[in-house]
Design a protein around this motif. Structure first.
Motif, PDB file in Angstrom:
ATOM      1  N   LYS A 237       0.856  -1.185   0.000  1.00  0.00           N
ATOM      2  CA  LYS A 237       0.000   0.000   0.000  1.00  0.00           C
ATOM      3  C   LYS A 237       0.891   1.234   0.000  1.00  0.00           C
ATOM      4  N   THR A 238       0.486   2.244  -0.730  1.00  0.00           N
ATOM      5  CA  THR A 238       1.217   3.519  -0.723  1.00  0.00           C
ATOM      6  C   THR A 238       0.225   4.649  -0.519  1.00  0.00           C
ATOM      7  N   ARG A 239       0.726   5.752   0.005  1.00  0.00           N
ATOM      8  CA  ARG A 239      -0.081   6.968   0.094  1.00  0.00           C
ATOM      9  C   ARG A 239       0.863   8.155   0.126  1.00  0.00           C
ATOM     10  N   GLN A 240       0.342   9.302  -0.268  1.00  0.00           N
ATOM     11  CA  GLN A 240       1.153  10.509  -0.219  1.00  0.00           C
ATOM     12  C   GLN A 240       0.420  11.577   0.573  1.00  0.00           C
ATOM     13  N   ALA A 241       1.164  12.251   1.417  1.00  0.00           N
ATOM     14  CA  ALA A 241       0.635  13.342   2.231  1.00  0.00           C
ATOM     15  C   ALA A 241       1.541  14.544   1.989  1.00  0.00           C
ATOM     16  N   GLY A 242       1.126  15.404   1.076  1.00  0.00           N
ATOM     17  CA  GLY A 242       1.997  16.513   0.705  1.00  0.00           C
ATOM     18  C   GLY A 242       3.264  15.960   0.078  1.00  0.00           C
ATOM     19  N   PRO A 243       4.426  16.391   0.539  1.00  0.00           N
ATOM     20  CA  PRO A 243       5.676  15.909  -0.048  1.00  0.00           C
ATOM     21  C   PRO A 243       6.097  14.537   0.458  1.00  0.00           C
ATOM     22  N   ALA A 244       5.418  14.004   1.477  1.00  0.00           N
ATOM     23  CA  ALA A 244       5.827  12.732   2.082  1.00  0.00           C
ATOM     24  C   ALA A 244       5.157  11.554   1.379  1.00  0.00           C
ATOM     25  N   ILE A 245       5.938  10.482   1.200  1.00  0.00           N
ATOM     26  CA  ILE A 245       5.451   9.242   0.618  1.00  0.00           C
ATOM     27  C   ILE A 245       5.529   8.149   1.685  1.00  0.00           C
ATOM     28  N   PHE A 246       4.424   7.401   1.866  1.00  0.00           N
ATOM     29  CA  PHE A 246       4.385   6.315   2.838  1.00  0.00           C
ATOM     30  C   PHE A 246       4.210   5.001   2.079  1.00  0.00           C
ATOM     31  N   VAL A 247       5.067   4.017   2.425  1.00  0.00           N
ATOM     32  CA  VAL A 247       5.031   2.707   1.785  1.00  0.00           C
ATOM     33  C   VAL A 247       4.881   1.654   2.881  1.00  0.00           C
ATOM     34  N   ASP A 248       3.935   0.744   2.684  1.00  0.00           N
ATOM     35  CA  ASP A 248       3.648  -0.269   3.703  1.00  0.00           C
ATOM     36  C   ASP A 248       3.422  -1.609   2.999  1.00  0.00           C
ATOM     37  N   PHE A 249       4.087  -2.666   3.465  1.00  0.00           N
ATOM     38  CA  PHE A 249       3.830  -3.992   2.890  1.00  0.00           C
ATOM     39  C   PHE A 249       4.292  -5.078   3.860  1.00  0.00           C
ATOM     40  N   HIS A 250       3.904  -6.328   3.564  1.00  0.00           N
ATOM     41  CA  HIS A 250       4.270  -7.485   4.369  1.00  0.00           C
ATOM     42  C   HIS A 250       5.311  -8.307   3.622  1.00  0.00           C
ATOM     43  N   MET A 251       6.284  -8.823   4.340  1.00  0.00           N
ATOM     44  CA  MET A 251       7.323  -9.659   3.739  1.00  0.00           C
ATOM     45  C   MET A 251       7.356 -11.005   4.448  1.00  0.00           C
ATOM     46  N   VAL A 252       7.282 -12.078   3.666  1.00  0.00           N
ATOM     47  CA  VAL A 252       7.298 -13.432   4.209  1.00  0.00           C
ATOM     48  C   VAL A 252       8.723 -13.984   4.155  1.00  0.00           C
ATOM     49  N   VAL A 253       9.196 -14.567   5.271  1.00  0.00           N
ATOM     50  CA  VAL A 253      10.548 -15.138   5.339  1.00  0.00           C
ATOM     51  C   VAL A 253      10.455 -16.572   5.852  1.00  0.00           C
ATOM     52  N   PRO A 254      11.484 -17.394   5.595  1.00  0.00           N
ATOM     53  CA  PRO A 254      11.487 -18.753   6.154  1.00  0.00           C
ATOM     54  C   PRO A 254      11.348 -18.709   7.679  1.00  0.00           C
ATOM     55  N   GLU A 255      10.630 -19.660   8.197  1.00  0.00           N
ATOM     56  CA  GLU A 255      10.335 -19.655   9.636  1.00  0.00           C
ATOM     57  C   GLU A 255      11.597 -19.710  10.484  1.00  0.00           C
ATOM     58  N   ALA A 256      12.645 -20.365   9.964  1.00  0.00           N
ATOM     59  CA  ALA A 256      13.876 -20.516  10.742  1.00  0.00           C
ATOM     60  C   ALA A 256      14.877 -19.388  10.510  1.00  0.00           C
ATOM     61  N   MET A 257      14.535 -18.404   9.696  1.00  0.00           N
ATOM     62  CA  MET A 257      15.484 -17.327   9.404  1.00  0.00           C
ATOM     63  C   MET A 257      15.751 -16.494  10.652  1.00  0.00           C
ATOM     64  N   PRO A 258      17.020 -16.220  10.983  1.00  0.00           N
ATOM     65  CA  PRO A 258      17.341 -15.360  12.138  1.00  0.00           C
ATOM     66  C   PRO A 258      16.784 -13.946  11.931  1.00  0.00           C
ATOM     67  N   VAL A 259      16.461 -13.304  13.020  1.00  0.00           N
ATOM     68  CA  VAL A 259      15.915 -11.948  12.957  1.00  0.00           C
ATOM     69  C   VAL A 259      16.890 -11.004  12.267  1.00  0.00           C
ATOM     70  N   GLY A 260      18.191 -11.175  12.549  1.00  0.00           N
ATOM     71  CA  GLY A 260      19.199 -10.310  11.950  1.00  0.00           C
ATOM     72  C   GLY A 260      19.195 -10.397  10.438  1.00  0.00           C
ATOM     73  N   ASP A 261      19.018 -11.607   9.881  1.00  0.00           N
ATOM     74  CA  ASP A 261      18.997 -11.778   8.423  1.00  0.00           C
ATOM     75  C   ASP A 261      17.772 -11.097   7.816  1.00  0.00           C
ATOM     76  N   ALA A 262      16.617 -11.258   8.478  1.00  0.00           N
ATOM     77  CA  ALA A 262      15.392 -10.605   7.992  1.00  0.00           C
ATOM     78  C   ALA A 262      15.558  -9.088   8.025  1.00  0.00           C
ATOM     79  N   HIS A 263      16.227  -8.617   9.064  1.00  0.00           N
ATOM     80  CA  HIS A 263      16.450  -7.172   9.191  1.00  0.00           C
ATOM     81  C   HIS A 263      17.352  -6.664   8.068  1.00  0.00           C
ATOM     82  N   ASP A 264      18.349  -7.458   7.686  1.00  0.00           N
ATOM     83  CA  ASP A 264      19.245  -7.057   6.592  1.00  0.00           C
ATOM     84  C   ASP A 264      18.477  -6.926   5.282  1.00  0.00           C
ATOM     85  N   ILE A 265      17.554  -7.868   5.033  1.00  0.00           N
ATOM     86  CA  ILE A 265      16.737  -7.790   3.814  1.00  0.00           C
ATOM     87  C   ILE A 265      15.900  -6.517   3.830  1.00  0.00           C
TER      88      ILE A 265
END
Length: 303
Positions: A237-265
């Motif tokens: 989903k995206t929206r714009q408020a004046g000059p600001a752009i907001f982007v929101d979405f869900h990302m699916v990762v392998p259940e065993a993936m470490p939090v640090g690796d997901a954060h890097d992505i």
């Protein structure tokens, strides 16, 4: 939006005030010299420009304030209020013009000192044309609805002034004095149309409209090219408020993936999106495989 963008927008809004006062003075002088109700209509619209410039400066300054506890997403939408107010003022100016022009149609008079008055009005229109170009270009580049609204309003003012000048030249050449107030009424109709366009664009912005389709596609491509290691994303989903752009979405990762690796992505995707839209506000919801795996394609859903 960067601090440089904010300073640029605010500086342009500031200079819009003295420029609009100067143009208004020239146009009212052109009316005083000629007694033309059509030139008076042009001058009345310039009064709106002055008020709109002051409001735009105030609202742009407020919109640039950083997010706080009561406005955690920032104050960007304040610019839309400026544009809505400007649209309303444009409509008021059109009604004032009609108020002045209709009685003149009953007893039209030929202009006095037409050459001087038209020359003054032409000079004022030239200043407006240059400034309209600057504002529209800056408003588009920096995503400022207030600057864009002001620029488009000035552009309509330039077109109106050009029509008035041509019409008055015809009135002088033919001796038909009624062309003067008739032109004023035509000018008022055009101003009403422009006011409606400004209001509708601004209200659309207040309703959290998504970014244009081509820009959303660029965001999708940035995500797809940098989501390696994940199982896919969904619910973009995206929206714009004046000059600001907001982007929101869900990302699916392998259940065993470490939090640090997901954060890097996530970091990699955010960096890529900000290449497309510097300063974008991005929220990524990380989900483990099996909870809500929707495939590897970027999809959109009405918000």
């Amino acid at each position: 939006m960067t601090a440089f963008d904010n300073r640029t927008i605010l500086r342009l809004a500031f200079w819009g005030m003295p420029l609009s006062v100067g143009v208004m003075g020239l146009k009212m002088l052109a009316w005083w010299v000629t007694g033309s109700v059509a030139l008076l209509s042009d001058g009345l619209e310039s009064i709106v420009n002055v008020i709109a410039a002051v409001i735009a400066y105030a609202m742009i300054g407020y919109a640039a304030k950083p997010a706080d506890a009561t406005h955690p997403f920032g104050h960007h939408k304040a610019e839309y209020f400026s544009a809505v107010i400007e649209g309303v003022l444009i409509v008021v100016a059109a009604l004032l013009i009609i108020w002045e022009a209709v009685p003149e149609m009953m007893a039209p008079e030929l202009l006095s000192a037409p050459a001087l008055g038209l020359a003054i009005n032409f000079a004022a229109s030239g200043i407006n044309a240059i400034w309209a170009y600057v504002l529209i270009r800056a408003g588009t580049r920096h995503r400022s609805p207030a600057l864009s609204a002001d620029g488009h309003h000035l552009l309509s003012d330039v077109i109106t002034s050009a029509g008035v000048l041509v019409g008055l030249l015809l009135a002088i050449a033919t001796g038909y004095a009624i062309l003067d107030p008739l032109l004023a009424v035509i000018v008022a109709g055009n101003i009403l149309l422009q006011g409606w366009k400004v209001i509708s664009r601004s209200v659309d912005g207040l309703m959290d409209r998504a970014v244009p389709a081509d820009e959303e596609e660029a965001i999708k491509q940035a995500i797809a090219a940098n989501a390696g290691g994940s199982l896919g994303v969904h619910d973009l989903k995206t929206r714009q408020a004046g000059p600001a752009i907001f982007v929101d979405f869900h990302m699916v990762v392998p259940e065993a993936m470490p939090v640090g690796d997901a954060h890097d992505i996530c970091d990699r995707i955010e960096d890529a999106i900000r290449v497309v839209h510097p300063g974008a506000r991005i929220a990524i919801h990380v989900e483990p495989e099996g909870e809500k795996a929707h495939g590897v394609r970027v999809k959109t859903r009405a918000g």
